[in-house]
Design an enzyme around this catalytic site. Sequence first.
Site: not given
Ligand SMILES: O=C(O)[C@H]1NCC[C@@H]1O
Length: 367
Positions: A89-91, A277, A282-283
């Site tokens: 998870c990027g965020h 999301d 992020g990913s």
């Molecule tokens: O930011 C992200 O990478 C995440 N956001 C929801 C799905 C990923 O886990």
Amino acid sequence: MTRSRIISPLTADANRPEWVPELEGGTLLEKRRCARDKWDDIRMRLMREPRGHAEMYGAILVQETELTRSGEADIGVLFCHNEGYSPMCGHASIALGRLLVDTHDLSIFPRRNGLVKDLSTGLVTLRLHAPCGIVQLSVPVKPDGHSDPTRPVSFIGVPSFPTERNLVVEIPADKVWPSLKAAGRSAVTLDIVYAGAFYALVSASELGFPAGLRGATTLTELNHATAALKALLSSRTELFVHPTEADLNFLLGIIVREVTAQQRETGICFFAEQQIDRSPCGSGVMARMALGMAQGRLRLGETCEYDSVVSILHGEPGHGFRGTAVEEREEGVIVKVEGRAFYTGASSFVVEEHNALPNGFVVGLPA
Ligand SMILES: O=C(O)[C@H]1NCC[C@@H]1O
């Protein structure tokens, strides 16, 4: 997860420990399995209503992992959401970067004092061990040592690579969703990319919304379409095979994307149990850049802006993430993602002994 004071006391139930339990397993992926198989009620209590909500997202710190022990990581993390545990998870990593730099509680972050600040850049490097691998964070700090909210946090994730390009998915007649039917179509062309988790990347027009994300579509219509598509794709397990880790062999989400300008995209990521999301994902940014590189649309060193669903709904672009393809390796593209995170509060959660719904509930809209 051990002795996390942030979520303790979680329960007043005498059969449950006041402190969050030690997760069994020699590796982070084994601990993830333990959390899922043995302690999933804790995730439900925190993510679902009334303590959370259908779109809640969580990060469970794991102080000891195989990579913290070998010196390759500073701390581990398990990410969780409305249905289970994401491998990446990027965020949440961006938010954790600030929290981990700012906490001085060594029971939360035992290796905190080992973090090193680069005086010339004012950045602290932090190596997060996520289930997909190492996420290397650069967290800006002020002269007083606190994280600096005026500058973005950035991370470098695991190698990302497309596994299917221009895959044509035939939709059986009884599974065709209304917008696709209205467009007179029965197949969807999409790409599949691994970026710490598997994502399917598709345009709104492929889903039967010719006016695109900002056009006539509603979130409910997009939800219908992506839920139907995800169910079909997920049953094709041969499409989601990680080179080394069977635990990562599943489709996390569908990203409906749209190019809005030169090197600027918007999009909505539906992941887990149709969770939307709030960030640009992020990913998902890693996935989109790896695909762009494979398609020859993007070059090494190029930067793109990614707006989020919040920008789409509230018309304020510019609060999203920024991605840069920084390296091309045999295993995939290395992407740097930059974004901002802000503190909004701190909470303690309790489950009283006579609460009839200790694990909470979900009031979701039918897909
Ligand atoms: O930011 C992200 O990478 C995440 N956001 C929801 C799905 C990923 O886990």
